[in-house]
Design a protein around this motif. Structure first.
Motif, PDB file in Angstrom:
ATOM      1  N   LYS A   1      -5.939   5.588   4.866  1.00  0.00           N
ATOM      2  CA  LYS A   1      -7.175   5.423   4.342  1.00  0.00           C
ATOM      3  C   LYS A   1      -7.180   4.005   3.347  1.00  0.00           C
ATOM      4  O   LYS A   1      -7.930   3.136   3.418  1.00  0.00           O
ATOM      5  CB  LYS A   1      -7.746   6.542   3.564  1.00  0.00           C
ATOM      6  N   GLU A   2      -5.905   3.995   2.518  1.00  0.00           N
ATOM      7  CA  GLU A   2      -5.822   2.950   1.519  1.00  0.00           C
ATOM      8  C   GLU A   2      -5.597   1.435   2.349  1.00  0.00           C
ATOM      9  O   GLU A   2      -6.018   0.492   1.933  1.00  0.00           O
ATOM     10  CB  GLU A   2      -4.265   3.064   1.063  1.00  0.00           C
ATOM     11  N   LEU A   3      -4.984   1.582   3.725  1.00  0.00           N
ATOM     12  CA  LEU A   3      -4.880   0.497   4.445  1.00  0.00           C
ATOM     13  C   LEU A   3      -6.089  -0.056   4.966  1.00  0.00           C
ATOM     14  O   LEU A   3      -6.322  -0.883   5.797  1.00  0.00           O
ATOM     15  CB  LEU A   3      -3.852   0.486   5.398  1.00  0.00           C
ATOM     16  N   GLY A   4      -7.126   0.780   5.055  1.00  0.00           N
ATOM     17  CA  GLY A   4      -8.448   0.645   5.548  1.00  0.00           C
ATOM     18  C   GLY A   4      -8.405   0.801   7.175  1.00  0.00           C
ATOM     19  O   GLY A   4      -9.421   0.449   7.895  1.00  0.00           O
ATOM     20  N   ILE A   5      -7.625   1.665   7.574  1.00  0.00           N
ATOM     21  CA  ILE A   5      -7.424   2.098   9.065  1.00  0.00           C
ATOM     22  C   ILE A   5      -8.166   3.179   9.352  1.00  0.00           C
ATOM     23  O   ILE A   5      -7.852   4.298   8.918  1.00  0.00           O
ATOM     24  CB  ILE A   5      -5.971   2.280   9.605  1.00  0.00           C
ATOM     25  N   GLU A   6      -9.321   3.003   9.894  1.00  0.00           N
ATOM     26  CA  GLU A   6     -10.308   4.306  10.308  1.00  0.00           C
ATOM     27  C   GLU A   6      -9.915   4.626  11.868  1.00  0.00           C
ATOM     28  O   GLU A   6      -9.378   3.881  12.442  1.00  0.00           O
ATOM     29  CB  GLU A   6     -11.820   3.692  10.139  1.00  0.00           C
ATOM     30  N   GLY A   7     -10.726   5.761  11.989  1.00  0.00           N
ATOM     31  CA  GLY A   7     -10.411   6.418  13.342  1.00  0.00           C
ATOM     32  C   GLY A   7      -9.303   6.994  13.620  1.00  0.00           C
ATOM     33  O   GLY A   7      -8.913   7.263  14.958  1.00  0.00           O
ATOM     34  N   THR A   8      -7.977   7.158  12.902  1.00  0.00           N
ATOM     35  CA  THR A   8      -7.047   7.804  13.323  1.00  0.00           C
ATOM     36  C   THR A   8      -7.413   9.356  13.437  1.00  0.00           C
ATOM     37  O   THR A   8      -8.030  10.080  12.601  1.00  0.00           O
ATOM     38  CB  THR A   8      -5.828   7.421  12.413  1.00  0.00           C
TER      39      THR A   8
ATOM     40  N   ALA B   1       0.815  -1.250   0.042  1.00  0.00           N
ATOM     41  CA  ALA B   1      -0.198  -0.044  -0.121  1.00  0.00           C
ATOM     42  C   ALA B   1       0.957   1.311  -0.190  1.00  0.00           C
ATOM     43  O   ALA B   1       0.616   2.319  -0.706  1.00  0.00           O
ATOM     44  CB  ALA B   1      -0.855  -0.068   1.267  1.00  0.00           C
ATOM     45  N   PHE B   2       2.053   1.239   0.695  1.00  0.00           N
ATOM     46  CA  PHE B   2       2.793   2.171   0.879  1.00  0.00           C
ATOM     47  C   PHE B   2       3.558   2.690  -0.573  1.00  0.00           C
ATOM     48  O   PHE B   2       3.631   3.719  -1.009  1.00  0.00           O
ATOM     49  CB  PHE B   2       3.895   2.225   1.834  1.00  0.00           C
TER      50      PHE B   2
ATOM     51  N   ALA C   1       0.278  -3.081  10.590  1.00  0.00           N
ATOM     52  CA  ALA C   1      -0.188  -4.347  10.274  1.00  0.00           C
ATOM     53  C   ALA C   1      -1.098  -4.991  11.174  1.00  0.00           C
ATOM     54  O   ALA C   1      -1.765  -5.871  10.853  1.00  0.00           O
ATOM     55  CB  ALA C   1       1.135  -5.307  10.078  1.00  0.00           C
ATOM     56  N   MET C   2      -0.895  -4.552  12.545  1.00  0.00           N
ATOM     57  CA  MET C   2      -1.988  -4.942  13.422  1.00  0.00           C
ATOM     58  C   MET C   2      -3.243  -4.500  13.170  1.00  0.00           C
ATOM     59  O   MET C   2      -4.507  -5.068  13.631  1.00  0.00           O
ATOM     60  CB  MET C   2      -1.520  -4.764  14.829  1.00  0.00           C
ATOM     61  N   MET C   3      -3.404  -3.205  12.686  1.00  0.00           N
ATOM     62  CA  MET C   3      -4.736  -2.728  12.411  1.00  0.00           C
ATOM     63  C   MET C   3      -5.508  -2.919  11.202  1.00  0.00           C
ATOM     64  O   MET C   3      -6.357  -2.281  10.844  1.00  0.00           O
ATOM     65  CB  MET C   3      -4.357  -1.157  12.699  1.00  0.00           C
ATOM     66  N   ILE C   4      -4.753  -3.822  10.110  1.00  0.00           N
ATOM     67  CA  ILE C   4      -5.404  -3.868   8.915  1.00  0.00           C
ATOM     68  C   ILE C   4      -6.149  -4.981   9.010  1.00  0.00           C
ATOM     69  O   ILE C   4      -6.287  -5.879   9.861  1.00  0.00           O
ATOM     70  CB  ILE C   4      -4.411  -3.886   7.591  1.00  0.00           C
TER      71      ILE C   4
END
Length: 411
Positions: free
Chosen positions: A152-159, A27-28, A311-314
């Motif tokens: 956002k690309e990683l789908g990590i919401e709420g940051t 993703a990066f 990686a723990m959050m995706i």
């Protein structure tokens, strides 16, 4: 004999755990291409002075956490604890100034001797993005937009993007003096660590984790009281750029970077998804760092993020599945299958071979691998120039000419 154990704070990964790290890096890489950041590689080892000058002799990283050793030539060498210093060293020693402004991105291992904990290791992996040679506020916005889109690309919401200004040198100097006076008046109420920081760097007291320091920190003067008009204007351009790009942010007036070469923008993306609120990506503007390495004044801004924590959050990455698994029956068929396997792979078709066990076990392995097709061949098939093509999703099976298999699967 006792099996050899891994070094404490390191990890060996297989399957989904390894796939998660790879998904973050992929993703990066996609986002850095969208933003025009060039891939860069720097050494894992540097002269210790590179980090002592840039991170600071008195910081915990340099004084307690670095893996440093003397090599056979008598030089003090250090395994990199972060990327920025090595990239700035390369900017000077490799003549990259001619390409400025430079947008650079890299990832890889870094090393710190600290207590291993959730998402933190002694050998860990970082993403790193830098813009060197650009003093405009737009560079800060560009870098923050890169970070926001990556999450956002990683789908990590709420940051949440926490943002502050550290001002220009005049601002920072006046604020530092005021903090020194304030904390000095309340030195008896501070923790032992903060009392030690008072003389070295009073700004670091602002992000103290010791509860007894918090009342004194809460009453400390804020940087807004000392901002010059130039510093205030720069920060307003950064926030206006973020607003225009639709990137949400919150002001964090206590957010600091302790070393003197940091200027203007400081930021963290934080989340509570890993328990207590924690930082997943952080950075800032460091216009004085390259000067500390003996170079000319060079504006720069950058960020880093821990790959393990991301990686723990995706979500669970998609499993890599072969299109086909070959099931040869007999030595003659194994030779033909090996030839067909090579042809499939050369055409870009993911394929594997099940060559152990009876027919039932081999088909079971093909199913377990998630393959769409099994290609079954034995002496009967070879004599007729055919392969049995079995659709593992529907169970349908039919004969197909050996010479047509590659084109059929390619289409």
């Amino acid at each position: 004999m006792t099996p050899v154990q891994p070094v404490r704070g390191t990890q060996s990964l297989l399957g989904e755990d390894a796939d998660r790290l790879a998904a973050v890096v992929a993703a990066f890489d996609r986002v850095r291409r969208l933003y025009g950041f060039k891939r860069v590689e720097v050494p894992t080892i540097e002269q210790t002075a590179v980090f002592a000058r840039t991170i600071g002799e008195t910081t915990d990283v340099v004084s307690k956490e670095m893996y440093s050793f003397e090599d056979r030539g008598g030089e003090s060498i250090t395994l990199r604890p972060e990327f920025t210093a090595g990239i700035c060293r390369a900017y000077l020693s490799e003549g990259w100034q001619q390409f400025a402004p430079l947008k650079l991105a890299t990832h890889g291992s870094a090393f710190r001797y600290e207590r291993p904990q959730k998402g933190r290791f002694r050998e860990f992996h970082q993403l790193d993005a830098e813009i060197i040679g650009a003093g405009e506020a737009q560079a800060d916005v560009e870098l923050l937009a890169f970070a926001d889109q990556l999450l956002k690309e990683l789908g990590i919401e709420g940051t949440i993007l926490k943002l502050n200004t550290l001002g220009d040198p005049e601002t920072r100097g006046a604020w530092r003096d005021a903090l020194y006076e304030h904390f000095g008046m309340h030195a008896g109420a501070l923790s032992e660590d903060s009392q030690a920081r008072l003389e070295r760097n009073p700004l670091r007291i602002l992000d103290s984790k010791a509860h007894q320091d918090w009342p004194v920190v809460d009453s400390a003067p804020t940087i807004d009281e000392f901002l010059t008009s130039d510093a205030a204007d720069f920060f307003s351009k950064v926030t206006a750029g973020l607003d225009a790009a639709g990137i949400a942010w919150e002001r964090a007036p206590r957010l600091v970077r302790g070393l003197d070469y940091y200027r203007h923008t400081a930021f963290e993306f934080v989340t509570d998804r890993l328990g207590a609120q924690g930082t997943v990506l952080a950075g800032g503007r460091y216009d004085g760092l390259i000067e500390s390495l003996g170079g000319p004044h060079t504006p720069a801004v950058g960020w880093a993020a821990g790959i393990e924590r991301l990686a723990m959050m995706i979500g669970t990455p998609a499993i890599e599945r072969p299109t086909a698994v070959l099931v040869p029956l007999g030595e003659r068929a194994e030779g033909a299958a090996q030839r067909l396997l090579a042809d499939l792979r050369r055409r870009g078709i993911a394929a594997d071979m099940a060559y152990r066990g009876n027919m039932k076990k081999r088909l079971s392995r093909a199913n377990d691998a998630g393959a769409r097709y099994a290609l079954i061949m034995g002496d009967v098939e070879l004599d007729s120039g055919e392969v049995q093509l079995k659709n593992l999703e529907t169970g349908e099976q039919r004969a197909m000419a050996f010479d047509c298999i590659v084109e059929a699967l390619a289409s």
